[in-house]
Design a protein around this motif. Structure first.
Motif, short mmCIF file in Angstrom:
data_model
loop_
_atom_site.label_atom_id
_atom_site.label_comp_id
_atom_site.label_asym_id
_atom_site.label_seq_id
_atom_site.Cartn_x
_atom_site.Cartn_y
_atom_site.Cartn_z
N ILE A 36 -23.15 76.14 120.84
CA ILE A 36 -23.21 77.61 120.67
C ILE A 36 -24.66 78.04 120.43
O ILE A 36 -25.13 79.03 121.00
N ALA A 37 -25.38 77.32 119.60
CA ALA A 37 -26.79 77.64 119.36
C ALA A 37 -27.61 77.42 120.63
O ALA A 37 -28.46 78.26 120.98
N VAL A 85 -17.25 82.67 123.39
CA VAL A 85 -15.81 82.50 123.15
C VAL A 85 -15.20 81.55 124.19
O VAL A 85 -14.43 80.65 123.84
N LEU A 86 -15.57 81.75 125.45
CA LEU A 86 -15.03 80.89 126.50
C LEU A 86 -15.54 79.45 126.37
O LEU A 86 -14.78 78.50 126.60
N ILE A 91 -14.64 73.92 125.28
CA ILE A 91 -15.21 72.72 124.66
C ILE A 91 -14.41 72.28 123.42
O ILE A 91 -13.97 71.14 123.33
N SER A 92 -14.22 73.19 122.49
CA SER A 92 -13.58 72.83 121.23
C SER A 92 -12.05 72.75 121.31
O SER A 92 -11.44 71.96 120.60
N ALA A 97 -16.31 68.86 128.64
CA ALA A 97 -17.71 68.54 128.35
C ALA A 97 -18.55 69.82 128.37
O ALA A 97 -18.24 70.77 129.10
N ALA A 98 -19.63 69.83 127.58
CA ALA A 98 -20.41 71.05 127.37
C ALA A 98 -21.03 71.60 128.65
O ALA A 98 -21.00 72.81 128.88
N PHE A 99 -21.61 70.77 129.49
CA PHE A 99 -22.28 71.30 130.67
C PHE A 99 -21.29 71.78 131.74
O PHE A 99 -21.45 72.89 132.27
#
Length: 130
Positions: A36-37, A85-86, A91-92, A97-99
């Motif tokens: 998020i950061a 939010v998406l 991810i969570s 995966a993040a990318f």
């Protein structure tokens, strides 16, 4: 013809802006910054890039830059919230995966950003000759 040129230049500037966004996001993820950061900082760099390109290349705006930049950033902030939010959902909650999650979310934000710019920030003033 003007609309076609505008769309093409928007798409090209969008690719450049998205490149800045992805490079910053990937770089911050590589430094173990939480997603998020990382996304928020990448968003900031992308917003500045997008504003400059949209102002000069796509929409050729002649409005007051400071006010227009503030409006541009404020409307783009809406897409940052949607994107965050998406990303959280993918991810969570869905264990993406993040990318790849960022790539998927970008489809929605690119469309949203075009609509916000075209009909919000860089809307042409209607001149009444009557």
């Amino acid at each position: 013809m003007k609309i076609k040129r505008e769309l093409i230049t928007y798409l090209i500037s969008g690719v450049l802006t998205t490149g800045v966004n992805y490079l910053l996001y990937a770089g911050f993820l590589a430094m173990q910054i939480p997603y998020i950061a990382a996304n928020s900082v990448a968003w900031s760099g992308a917003v500045l890039t997008a504003y400059i390109l949209n102002l000069r290349v796509v929409f050729h705006s002649e409005k007051h830059v400071a006010g227009e930049l503030a409006s541009f950033a404020a409307l783009r902030f809406i897409t940052l919230i949607v994107e965050s939010v998406l990303l959280w959902l993918l991810i969570s909650q869905l264990d993406t995966a993040a990318f790849p999650a960022k790539l998927a979310v970008s489809v929605i934000t690119v469309i949203g950003n075009y609509v916000l710019c075209k009909f919000g920030i860089f809307k042409k003033e209607v001149v009444n000759h009557g």
